[in-house]
Design a protein around this motif. Structure first.
Motif, PDB file in Angstrom:
ATOM      1  N   GLU A  11     -13.383   1.134  -9.375  1.00 38.03           N
ATOM      2  CA  GLU A  11     -14.539   1.710  -8.698  1.00 38.03           C
ATOM      3  C   GLU A  11     -15.723   1.877  -9.643  1.00 38.03           C
ATOM      4  O   GLU A  11     -16.868   1.628  -9.303  1.00 38.03           O
ATOM      5  CB  GLU A  11     -14.159   3.079  -8.124  1.00 38.03           C
ATOM      6  CG  GLU A  11     -14.428   3.163  -6.637  1.00 38.03           C
ATOM      7  CD  GLU A  11     -13.786   4.398  -6.061  1.00 38.03           C
ATOM      8  OE1 GLU A  11     -14.326   5.494  -6.314  1.00 38.03           O
ATOM      9  OE2 GLU A  11     -12.737   4.272  -5.389  1.00 38.03           O
ATOM     10  N   GLN A  12     -15.366   2.306 -10.883  1.00 35.17           N
ATOM     11  CA  GLN A  12     -16.423   2.481 -11.887  1.00 35.17           C
ATOM     12  C   GLN A  12     -17.101   1.159 -12.206  1.00 35.17           C
ATOM     13  O   GLN A  12     -18.321   1.084 -12.318  1.00 35.17           O
ATOM     14  CB  GLN A  12     -15.832   3.063 -13.171  1.00 35.17           C
ATOM     15  CG  GLN A  12     -15.978   4.560 -13.238  1.00 35.17           C
ATOM     16  CD  GLN A  12     -15.353   5.091 -14.505  1.00 35.17           C
ATOM     17  OE1 GLN A  12     -14.380   4.527 -15.008  1.00 35.17           O
ATOM     18  NE2 GLN A  12     -15.898   6.177 -15.004  1.00 35.17           N
ATOM     19  N   ALA A  55     -19.421   0.209  -9.538  1.00 32.82           N
ATOM     20  CA  ALA A  55     -20.668   0.987  -9.599  1.00 32.82           C
ATOM     21  C   ALA A  55     -21.610   0.397 -10.644  1.00 32.82           C
ATOM     22  O   ALA A  55     -22.815   0.267 -10.409  1.00 32.82           O
ATOM     23  CB  ALA A  55     -20.364   2.444  -9.926  1.00 32.82           C
TER      24      ALA A  55
END
Lengths: 342, 286
Positions: free
Chosen positions: A57-58, A61
């Motif tokens: 997820e990071q 982003a």
């Protein structure tokens, strides 16, 4: 230069574009592999490839909010600068013309300095770009105004007027710098060495409309540009209203360059070298030259930016420095080669 | 027959520098007119003002019965094709690119070139013999090849009238004559050609009419035979000129007679040659 040749160049440029986009998205301090970027594309498009590669997820982003806008700004600005450069070279009938030559860069720099002095660059994201844009437009208008006589714009006069206006605005900028605080001078320096650092989606939205519109209009005008590039007398002989088309093309190229420069700061050499290189690859016909320059400029700028992020560990080299470092040797080579012909 | 072009006492030049004064003439369809006269007589200036490139100080020009001034640039380019004296090329445009430029006035600004344009361009290049050079950059060509490409370009413009400014200058003899032959043939099919010429012998053979200029005035206008006389040529060029019919070829031969030496020339030659030549022997100056 037959059709097959042009198609081949088109395919090569397109592949280079894809490679350079993925490289740019994977390059930087936050760890992301090239294949992860490719996998992320496939996942996003819902295609059943590379499903075994995970993107956290990071990482997503970082891709979405840091690297994508940065890459898209690079693509837009590179395309805009190179296409404008090709147009100006054709317009002036001079292969060494570039967007800086009619005062765009010096005008934009002056506008940026004003914005920094007033301080609107720290209160609003669009403050500095708008001020730089206005500066560029004023400088080019002054150049054209100085060069126009009896409804004609002689090329040599326009080039000289561009040089003079450039010097004037550089002097004004220097004058401003002497009265500025140190930290504002720092900000100015940061802006003047063009960079794609910290470019966000806001910057993309700011530039996408004027730059794309400019490129589309320039491409629609390719046939007229071909006639203009044959020289004023030839253009008149086939019934072209030379002054009208020169003004239109100058205006469009200025708008496109100014929109580019105001988002990234001045980035040299893209508008000079890419059209040159592409002219060698696809010939001088602007119907091929403009699309090739557009893609070539996008590839070159994003490539320079990616390399600038990969060369030094834990640090970055500004893209403006990279284009100059890679561009200068090529420019010198061109100069020497031109000297040989004469 | 109706006139294609009429000039009524036109006076023209560059800014305040008047070159042509009070010139009047009519041009009929199918004529092949050569404008002759010595360097600086105003030949190119006359041609440029007939095309509307230079503003008239006085007088008027009508094209197909309509004031030249009332035509738009594009309308003019459909009526008159103009080949300038020297074409400077910056980029490596090919012959095809150049000839395609001749189709420019027929297109709306957003239109691209069509198949019919390509057909016309091909035909023009074949006619002037440059088809095999279609994809060659013009800068890589010889003078003769270039001139034939430019000729194809003005033909591709499909105009009634062709204006050619010294199209044969600096070319080999064969190419020179070829250009005159092309023009003569075009005139046979109804085109009208006005050409600035230096090659008087060729002009005498091919042009249907000659205009002799001296210091911006037309001092003779008519059949080559009536214009190319000893008296008129000597007056216009300022040197002694003879024009004879060559009995063997039937063509006109034009040549100059050297001015008699007044003694000053020998002094000059002495200075130029010096006395170190003639393989070590003293040079004999009689």
């Amino acid at each position: 230069m037959n059709n097959y040749h042009h198609k081949l160049i088109a395919v090569i440029l397109f592949v280079a574009l894809l490679l350079v986009i993925c490289t740019s998205l994977s390059a930087g301090q936050y760890d992301l592999s090239f294949m992860q970027v490719v996998a992320w594309f496939f996942h996003k498009m819902g295609l059943p490839f590379l499903e075994n590669i995970n993107v956290t997820e990071q990482q997503e982003a970082v891709l979405m909010f840091i690297r994508s806008p940065r890459t898209v700004v690079g693509l837009l600005v590179g395309a805009g600068l190179a296409a404008s450069g090709a147009v100006l070279q054709g317009l002036f009938g001079n292969p060494l013309a570039d967007p800086g030559i009619i005062g765009v860069s010096s005008g934009a720099t002056f506008g940026a300095v004003i914005a920094i002095i007033i301080g609107i660059n720290s209160t609003s994201l669009v403050g500095l770009p708008i001020s730089a844009f206005i500066g560029a437009v004023i400088a080019v208008s002054l150049t054209i105004g100085l060069a126009t006589r009896h409804g004609r714009i002689p090329v040599l006069t326009l080039l000289l007027a561009g040089v003079v206006v450039g010097m004037l605005f550089s002097a004004l900028t220097a004058a401003m710098l002497t009265i500025m605080d140190d930290h504002k001078v720092q900000q100015y320096l940061f802006w003047t060495i063009g960079s794609l650092d910290y470019r966000r989606w806001e910057h993309v939205f700011m530039g996408v409309v004027p730059i794309s519109l400019g490129i589309i209009i320039m491409m629609l005008m390719a046939r007229h540009l071909n006639i203009l590039a044959l020289g004023e007398a030839e253009a008149k002989a086939v019934g072209m209203n030379v002054t009208k088309f020169r003004l239109i093309l100058l205006a469009v190229a200025t708008m496109t360059t100014a929109s580019s420069v105001c988002i990234t700061g001045s980035i040299g050499f893209v508008g000079l070298i890419i059209p040159h290189m592409m002219r060698m690859l696809v010939g001088p016909n602007h119907r091929h030259l403009l699309p090739a320059s557009m893609v070539g400029g996008a590839v070159f700028l994003v490539f320079c930016d990616a390399v600038g992020r990969m060369l030094l560990p834990n640090s970055e080299i500004n893209v403006g420095i990279m284009t100059a470092v890679l561009g200068t040797p090529y420019f010198l080579y061109l100069l020497r080669k031109n000297m040989d012909i004469r | 027959m109706e006139n294609i072009l009429s000039a009524r006492s036109i006076t023209t030049g560059y800014d305040k520098n008047i070159i042509i004064t009070n010139a009047s003439f009519d041009v009929e369809p199918g004529e092949f007119i050569g404008i002759i006269g010595k360097n600086g007589a105003g030949k190119s200036t006359l041609l440029k003002s007939l095309r509307g490139f230079l503003p008239l100080v006085k007088g008027s020009i009508t094209l197909f019965g309509k004031e030249l001034k009332s035509y738009s640039q594009r309308e003019l380019a459909v009526q008159i094709a103009y080949l300038q004296q020297q074409v400077e090329m910056t980029f490596d445009y090919t012959a095809r690119d150049m000839v395609m430029a001749g189709r420019y006035p027929y297109k709306k600004w957003w239109e691209q070139s069509s198949d019919s344009d390509t057909d016309i361009v091909d035909a023009c290049m074949q006619y002037t013999g440059v088809m095999e050079l279609a994809n060659t950059p013009i800068r890589a060509m010889s003078g003769g090849q270039r001139q034939r490409v430019y000729l194809a370009k003005v033909l591709a413009q499909q105009t009634h009238v062709l204006f050619l400014d010294e199209p044969a200058s600096g070319l080999d003899l064969f190419y020179q004559e070829e250009i005159f032959r092309f023009c003569q043939e075009m005139c046979k099919y109804g085109k009208t050609v006005i050409m600035v010429v230096h090659e008087l012998n060729l002009a005498a053979r091919y042009c249907s009419r000659l205009m002799l200029l001296k210091e911006g005035n037309i001092i003779a206008d008519g059949n080559p035979g009536d214009v190319l006389t000893d008296g008129l040529l000597t007056e216009a060029y300022g040197v002694d000129i003879r024009s004879l019919i060559n009995k063997e070829t039937g063509h006109v031969d034009i040549f100059t007679v050297p001015a008699p030496d007044d003694g000053r020339k020998k002094e000059l030659i002495k200075t130029i040659i010096g006395d170190r030549h003639n393989h070590g022997k003293a040079v004999a100056y009689e």
